[in-house]
Design a protein around this motif. Structure first.
Motif, mmCIF file in Angstrom:
data_model
loop_
_atom_site.group_PDB
_atom_site.id
_atom_site.type_symbol
_atom_site.label_atom_id
_atom_site.label_comp_id
_atom_site.label_asym_id
_atom_site.label_seq_id
_atom_site.Cartn_x
_atom_site.Cartn_y
_atom_site.Cartn_z
ATOM 1 N N TRP A 64 60.469 -23.770 64.356
ATOM 2 C CA TRP A 64 59.045 -23.952 64.624
ATOM 3 C C TRP A 64 58.356 -22.605 64.858
ATOM 4 C CZ3 TRP A 64 57.071 -22.066 69.162
ATOM 5 C CH2 TRP A 64 57.986 -21.816 70.203
ATOM 6 N N GLN A 65 59.084 -21.683 65.475
ATOM 7 C CA GLN A 65 58.514 -20.359 65.741
ATOM 8 C C GLN A 65 58.300 -19.602 64.430
ATOM 9 O OE1 GLN A 65 60.516 -17.009 68.020
ATOM 10 N NE2 GLN A 65 59.801 -18.257 69.738
ATOM 11 N N ARG A 66 59.280 -19.715 63.542
ATOM 12 C CA ARG A 66 59.163 -19.039 62.249
ATOM 13 C C ARG A 66 58.033 -19.642 61.414
ATOM 14 N NH1 ARG A 66 64.686 -18.712 63.588
ATOM 15 N NH2 ARG A 66 65.215 -20.762 62.713
ATOM 16 N N GLU A 67 57.882 -20.973 61.482
ATOM 17 C CA GLU A 67 56.795 -21.614 60.744
ATOM 18 C C GLU A 67 55.436 -21.211 61.322
ATOM 19 O OE1 GLU A 67 56.696 -23.356 57.867
ATOM 20 O OE2 GLU A 67 58.755 -22.594 57.781
ATOM 21 N N ARG A 68 55.353 -21.095 62.646
ATOM 22 C CA ARG A 68 54.099 -20.656 63.276
ATOM 23 C C ARG A 68 53.751 -19.242 62.812
ATOM 24 N NH1 ARG A 68 53.751 -20.837 69.713
ATOM 25 N NH2 ARG A 68 53.677 -23.079 69.280
ATOM 26 N N PHE A 69 54.752 -18.382 62.733
ATOM 27 C CA PHE A 69 54.538 -17.016 62.266
ATOM 28 C C PHE A 69 54.005 -17.021 60.837
ATOM 29 C CE2 PHE A 69 56.873 -12.732 61.376
ATOM 30 C CZ PHE A 69 55.682 -12.041 61.521
ATOM 31 N N ARG A 70 54.591 -17.819 59.983
ATOM 32 C CA ARG A 70 54.131 -17.905 58.596
ATOM 33 C C ARG A 70 52.677 -18.389 58.535
ATOM 34 N NH1 ARG A 70 58.421 -17.430 54.968
ATOM 35 N NH2 ARG A 70 60.504 -17.745 55.870
ATOM 36 N N THR A 71 52.333 -19.336 59.389
ATOM 37 C CA THR A 71 50.951 -19.833 59.435
ATOM 38 C C THR A 71 49.976 -18.710 59.735
ATOM 39 O OG1 THR A 71 51.594 -22.073 60.089
ATOM 40 C CG2 THR A 71 49.386 -21.359 60.716
ATOM 41 N N HIS A 72 50.318 -17.863 60.693
ATOM 42 C CA HIS A 72 49.435 -16.748 61.048
ATOM 43 C C HIS A 72 49.321 -15.734 59.902
ATOM 44 C CE1 HIS A 72 49.920 -18.339 65.131
ATOM 45 N NE2 HIS A 72 48.937 -17.533 65.518
ATOM 46 N N ILE A 73 50.427 -15.450 59.245
ATOM 47 C CA ILE A 73 50.362 -14.504 58.122
ATOM 48 C C ILE A 73 49.468 -15.062 57.021
ATOM 49 C CG2 ILE A 73 51.680 -13.307 56.347
ATOM 50 C CD1 ILE A 73 54.071 -13.289 58.278
ATOM 51 N N ARG A 74 49.576 -16.349 56.750
ATOM 52 C CA ARG A 74 48.748 -16.966 55.713
ATOM 53 C C ARG A 74 47.271 -16.943 56.105
ATOM 54 N NH1 ARG A 74 53.226 -21.821 54.925
ATOM 55 N NH2 ARG A 74 54.793 -20.440 53.950
ATOM 56 N N ALA A 75 46.982 -17.128 57.390
ATOM 57 C CA ALA A 75 45.596 -17.034 57.860
ATOM 58 C C ALA A 75 45.084 -15.606 57.735
ATOM 59 C CB ALA A 75 45.494 -17.515 59.302
ATOM 60 N N SER A 76 45.944 -14.645 58.019
ATOM 61 C CA SER A 76 45.557 -13.244 57.874
ATOM 62 C C SER A 76 45.223 -12.928 56.420
ATOM 63 C CB SER A 76 46.695 -12.342 58.365
ATOM 64 O OG SER A 76 46.450 -10.983 58.070
ATOM 65 N N ARG A 77 46.040 -13.398 55.515
ATOM 66 C CA ARG A 77 45.779 -13.174 54.086
ATOM 67 C C ARG A 77 44.465 -13.837 53.659
ATOM 68 N NH1 ARG A 77 49.931 -11.712 50.480
ATOM 69 N NH2 ARG A 77 48.929 -13.059 48.941
ATOM 70 N N ALA A 78 44.209 -15.038 54.188
ATOM 71 C CA ALA A 78 43.003 -15.775 53.808
ATOM 72 C C ALA A 78 41.734 -15.122 54.336
ATOM 73 C CB ALA A 78 43.093 -17.216 54.306
ATOM 74 N N THR A 79 41.808 -14.519 55.509
ATOM 75 C CA THR A 79 40.627 -13.946 56.148
ATOM 76 C C THR A 79 40.465 -12.454 55.901
ATOM 77 O OG1 THR A 79 41.843 -13.493 58.199
ATOM 78 C CG2 THR A 79 40.729 -15.640 58.019
ATOM 79 N N GLY A 80 41.560 -11.785 55.537
ATOM 80 C CA GLY A 80 41.525 -10.333 55.427
ATOM 81 C C GLY A 80 41.541 -9.626 56.765
ATOM 82 N N LYS A 81 41.857 -10.369 57.835
ATOM 83 C CA LYS A 81 41.924 -9.760 59.165
ATOM 84 C C LYS A 81 43.378 -9.460 59.511
ATOM 85 C CE LYS A 81 37.564 -11.620 60.693
ATOM 86 N NZ LYS A 81 36.732 -12.203 61.770
ATOM 87 N N ILE A 95 60.845 -8.956 60.035
ATOM 88 C CA ILE A 95 60.604 -8.146 58.831
ATOM 89 C C ILE A 95 60.779 -8.995 57.573
ATOM 90 C CG2 ILE A 95 61.445 -6.198 57.476
ATOM 91 C CD1 ILE A 95 59.837 -5.327 59.917
ATOM 92 N N ARG A 96 61.802 -9.845 57.578
ATOM 93 C CA ARG A 96 62.047 -10.692 56.405
ATOM 94 C C ARG A 96 60.848 -11.587 56.112
ATOM 95 N NH1 ARG A 96 63.593 -15.871 56.131
ATOM 96 N NH2 ARG A 96 64.243 -15.942 58.324
ATOM 97 N N ILE A 97 60.322 -12.240 57.136
ATOM 98 C CA ILE A 97 59.196 -13.153 56.932
ATOM 99 C C ILE A 97 57.939 -12.382 56.546
ATOM 100 C CG2 ILE A 97 57.659 -14.779 58.127
ATOM 101 C CD1 ILE A 97 60.166 -15.797 59.614
ATOM 102 N N MET A 98 57.737 -11.213 57.128
ATOM 103 C CA MET A 98 56.593 -10.380 56.726
ATOM 104 C C MET A 98 56.650 -10.083 55.231
ATOM 105 S SD MET A 98 56.595 -7.787 60.003
ATOM 106 C CE MET A 98 55.469 -6.559 59.329
ATOM 107 N N ARG A 99 57.847 -9.783 54.745
ATOM 108 C CA ARG A 99 58.001 -9.495 53.311
ATOM 109 C C ARG A 99 57.811 -10.753 52.467
ATOM 110 N NH1 ARG A 99 63.260 -5.736 54.458
ATOM 111 N NH2 ARG A 99 62.206 -3.699 54.542
ATOM 112 N N GLU A 100 58.438 -11.845 52.892
ATOM 113 C CA GLU A 100 58.356 -13.082 52.115
ATOM 114 C C GLU A 100 56.926 -13.596 52.001
ATOM 115 O OE1 GLU A 100 62.827 -14.831 53.214
ATOM 116 O OE2 GLU A 100 61.036 -15.769 54.071
ATOM 117 N N GLU A 101 56.144 -13.426 53.058
ATOM 118 C CA GLU A 101 54.775 -13.945 53.081
ATOM 119 C C GLU A 101 53.744 -12.928 52.602
ATOM 120 O OE1 GLU A 101 53.777 -16.995 53.663
ATOM 121 O OE2 GLU A 101 55.758 -17.800 54.169
#
Length: 259
Positions: free
Chosen positions: A105-122, A136-142
């Motif tokens: 659940w923690q990893r999925e929450r992290f992915r959600t935030h990265i996707r929001a960052s990509r969507a907003t440019g923030k 680092i792995r999830i940062m790269r994957e997302e």
């Protein structure tokens, strides 16, 4: 001048004495602070501080330590971040130190935030503890970094190895040092700080926690961030004025804030 790139002045330890907090910031030439969100129920307090005080900015996000809290969706984060005072998504990331068991659940929450960052440019504010490899792995994957179409961000309150710092910087992230770097026991972290270029560095308090030497053990606050800058200047044998100017410039550049 100095900027506290990560604080929690909405927390009870500091919120009850805000006039004194801002006065001590002025006394120490700390011109701005970024008040960082840790959950959605308390986000309105964070935003209200940024709306009332022109030298305070805010983020929106849910900390990885907060298990029993409303789970954000990408749409939630995008909607809540659509405000001129919200300059970042987070704090987000992974923390395997405090929580045990199945942390998917923690990893999925992290992915959600990265996707929001990509969507907003923030940009992202990333917390990682005892979880650097997965972070680092999830940062790269997302695709969190600018080269992959993301908005980049900062590894806040950094305590990991130089290899982790380099991996993050290769993705376009900044490295932020807190009062921990001033502790006598933090020799390995000090070696990392020595190797990180000033051009990729931010300073922070993470207040009300982690007060720097000579205030270690006391309640931390944004005005004390200058002690982090002073320590880094001595460590890197750089003029304090250069450390102050470069970390300030980095803050405005990363968070896309007009000077």
């Amino acid at each position: 001048m100095y900027i506290d790139s990560h604080c929690h002045i909405n927390f009870p330890e500091l919120a009850a004495r805000l006039p004194d907090i801002f006065g001590k910031m002025a006394d120490n030439q700390v011109t701005h602070a970024l008040c960082v969100s840790v959950d959605l129920p308390d986000f309105p307090q964070v935003l209200a501080l940024a709306e009332r005080h022109p030298n305070v900015f805010a983020s929106v996000g849910v900390h990885p330590d907060y298990e029993e809290t409303p789970e954000p969706s990408v749409d939630d984060l995008v909607r809540l971040s659509d405000h001129p005072r919200i300059v970042a998504i987070g704090e987000t990331g992974l923390d395997y130190y405090r929580l045990q068991g199945d942390l998917e659940w923690q990893r999925e929450r992290f992915r959600t935030h990265i996707r929001a960052s990509r969507a907003t440019g923030k940009p992202l504010i990333i917390h990682t503890r005892a979880a650097a490899e997965d972070t680092i792995r999830i940062m790269r994957e997302e695709g969190a970094g600018p080269d992959a179409g993301g908005a980049g961000g900062v590894m806040h309150c950094f305590t990991e190895s130089l290899d982790v710092a380099q991996a993050a910087m290769e993705m376009g992230f900044y490295i932020s040092f807190s009062g921990i770097v001033t502790f006598k026991s933090a020799k390995e972290l000090q070696a990392v700080a020595l190797a990180v270029p000033l051009e990729r560095m931010l300073i922070e308090t993470d207040s009300p926690y982690l007060a720097p030497v000579p205030h270690r053990g006391k309640t931390n606050e944004p005005g004390l961030v200058r002690h982090v800058a002073e320590f880094l200047a001595r460590l890197k044998e750089e003029p304090l004025e250069r450390v102050a100017k470069q970390t300030t410039d980095n803050f405005f550049e990363l968070f896309n804030i007009a000077r």
